[in-house]
Design a protein around this motif. Structure first.
Motif, mmCIF file in Angstrom:
data_model
loop_
_atom_site.group_PDB
_atom_site.id
_atom_site.type_symbol
_atom_site.label_atom_id
_atom_site.label_comp_id
_atom_site.label_asym_id
_atom_site.label_seq_id
_atom_site.Cartn_x
_atom_site.Cartn_y
_atom_site.Cartn_z
ATOM 1 N N GLY A 51 16.957 41.898 -22.124
ATOM 2 C CA GLY A 51 15.920 41.983 -21.103
ATOM 3 C C GLY A 51 14.829 42.953 -21.483
ATOM 4 N N LYS A 52 13.820 42.993 -20.641
ATOM 5 C CA LYS A 52 12.667 43.853 -20.878
ATOM 6 C C LYS A 52 12.781 45.133 -20.063
ATOM 7 N N VAL A 53 12.382 46.220 -20.697
ATOM 8 C CA VAL A 53 12.411 47.519 -20.023
ATOM 9 C C VAL A 53 11.289 47.548 -18.986
ATOM 10 N N GLY A 54 11.634 48.014 -17.814
ATOM 11 C CA GLY A 54 10.686 48.013 -16.707
ATOM 12 C C GLY A 54 10.827 46.775 -15.838
ATOM 13 N N ALA A 55 11.703 45.856 -16.230
ATOM 14 C CA ALA A 55 12.008 44.665 -15.414
ATOM 15 C C ALA A 55 13.516 44.577 -15.304
ATOM 16 N N ALA A 62 17.733 52.013 -20.952
ATOM 17 C CA ALA A 62 17.117 51.718 -22.245
ATOM 18 C C ALA A 62 17.161 52.947 -23.152
ATOM 19 N N LYS A 63 17.008 54.127 -22.584
ATOM 20 C CA LYS A 63 17.120 55.369 -23.365
ATOM 21 C C LYS A 63 18.514 55.463 -23.991
ATOM 22 N N GLY A 64 19.540 55.104 -23.237
ATOM 23 C CA GLY A 64 20.900 55.080 -23.773
ATOM 24 C C GLY A 64 21.062 54.042 -24.868
ATOM 25 N N HIS A 65 20.383 52.906 -24.722
ATOM 26 C CA HIS A 65 20.446 51.876 -25.757
ATOM 27 C C HIS A 65 19.738 52.341 -27.030
ATOM 28 N N ALA A 66 18.664 53.119 -26.881
ATOM 29 C CA ALA A 66 17.981 53.675 -28.055
ATOM 30 C C ALA A 66 18.916 54.621 -28.803
ATOM 31 N N ARG A 67 19.710 55.368 -28.069
ATOM 32 C CA ARG A 67 20.713 56.247 -28.691
ATOM 33 C C ARG A 67 21.721 55.412 -29.495
ATOM 34 N N THR A 68 22.177 54.322 -28.900
ATOM 35 C CA THR A 68 23.115 53.428 -29.589
ATOM 36 C C THR A 68 22.485 52.873 -30.861
ATOM 37 N N ALA A 97 11.034 46.330 -25.922
ATOM 38 C CA ALA A 97 10.614 45.085 -25.256
ATOM 39 C C ALA A 97 10.183 45.486 -23.851
ATOM 40 N N SER A 98 8.889 45.381 -23.583
ATOM 41 C CA SER A 98 8.309 45.985 -22.384
ATOM 42 C C SER A 98 7.806 44.953 -21.390
ATOM 43 N N ALA A 99 8.147 45.178 -20.128
ATOM 44 C CA ALA A 99 7.592 44.369 -19.051
ATOM 45 C C ALA A 99 6.106 44.687 -18.924
ATOM 46 N N ASP A 100 5.346 43.771 -18.339
ATOM 47 C CA ASP A 100 3.921 44.014 -18.118
ATOM 48 C C ASP A 100 3.733 45.337 -17.388
ATOM 49 N N GLY A 101 2.857 46.165 -17.907
ATOM 50 C CA GLY A 101 2.542 47.435 -17.259
ATOM 51 C C GLY A 101 3.471 48.584 -17.611
ATOM 52 N N PHE A 102 4.564 48.321 -18.336
ATOM 53 C CA PHE A 102 5.473 49.405 -18.715
ATOM 54 C C PHE A 102 4.861 50.189 -19.870
ATOM 55 N N THR A 103 4.703 51.507 -19.695
ATOM 56 C CA THR A 103 4.048 52.337 -20.709
ATOM 57 C C THR A 103 4.857 53.575 -21.092
ATOM 58 N N LEU A 138 17.284 38.674 -30.492
ATOM 59 C CA LEU A 138 18.441 38.498 -29.606
ATOM 60 C C LEU A 138 18.157 38.880 -28.161
ATOM 61 N N GLY A 139 16.882 39.099 -27.828
ATOM 62 C CA GLY A 139 16.518 39.454 -26.463
ATOM 63 C C GLY A 139 16.815 40.892 -26.089
ATOM 64 N N VAL A 140 17.112 41.756 -27.076
ATOM 65 C CA VAL A 140 17.475 43.149 -26.779
ATOM 66 C C VAL A 140 16.274 43.931 -26.262
ATOM 67 N N PRO A 141 16.530 45.025 -25.528
ATOM 68 C CA PRO A 141 15.430 45.814 -24.983
ATOM 69 C C PRO A 141 14.847 46.840 -25.950
ATOM 70 N N VAL A 142 15.587 47.202 -27.005
ATOM 71 C CA VAL A 142 15.109 48.259 -27.898
ATOM 72 C C VAL A 142 15.671 48.051 -29.303
#
Length: 151
Positions: A51-55, A62-68, A97-103, A138-142
């Motif tokens: 999925g997308k971060v911010g959606a 997502a921060k935890g996934h970045a750690r992984t 992977a960012s939702a519209d407007g996620f900054t 694979l549709g991952v967020p990060v």
């Protein structure tokens, strides 16, 4: 102190290296630098989130996934040269992977950067790019890649 001892002290176990999903290798050494392929949040060989971060994906998750992802990248470094060969972390590149407007991509990538600081201390301070993208494999967020200097 050896980095492997520091990992033990922190209770961190590097995962197995994720098999490449294409025609590439997990890490390559050129001179004193090791470049990792982009690593996604695989846990025990399974994608931990999509999925997308911010959606669909909360920024803190997502921060935890970045750690992984960073742990998976360190596993690739370890498999190639051994974690104790690391002199310093040079650069982190992260894709969100960012939702519209996620900054808030930099806040997400702090999950990887903070981990590297915990493990390597001063040697873990690095240059970084945090890039927002429409889609990731694979549709991952990060996704995170590392460049490290080795002895």
């Amino acid at each position: 102190m050896a980095w492997s001892d520091r990992l033990t002290e922190l209770g961190i176990e590097l995962p197995s290296v994720a098999p490449p999903a294409g025609a590439y290798v997990p890490a390559v050494r050129s001179g004193s630098l090791v470049y990792t392929a982009g690593q996604v949040p695989f846990v025990d060989g399974v994608v931990a989130a999509t999925g997308k971060v911010g959606a669909e994906v909360d920024p803190e998750a997502a921060k935890g996934h970045a750690r992984t992802c960073a742990l998976n990248a360190l596993a690739a470094v370890d498999a190639l040269v051994g974690i104790d060969a690391v002199v310093r972390v040079v650069k982190v590149v992260g894709y969100v992977a960012s939702a519209d407007g996620f900054t808030a991509q930099p806040a997400v990538l702090n999950g990887a950067s903070e981990l590297l600081g915990e493990i390597f201390g001063e040697a873990g301070k690095h240059a970084r790019a945090a890039v927002g993208v429409a889609e990731l494999p694979l549709g991952v967020p990060v996704e995170v890649e590392l460049i490290v200097e080795v002895a």
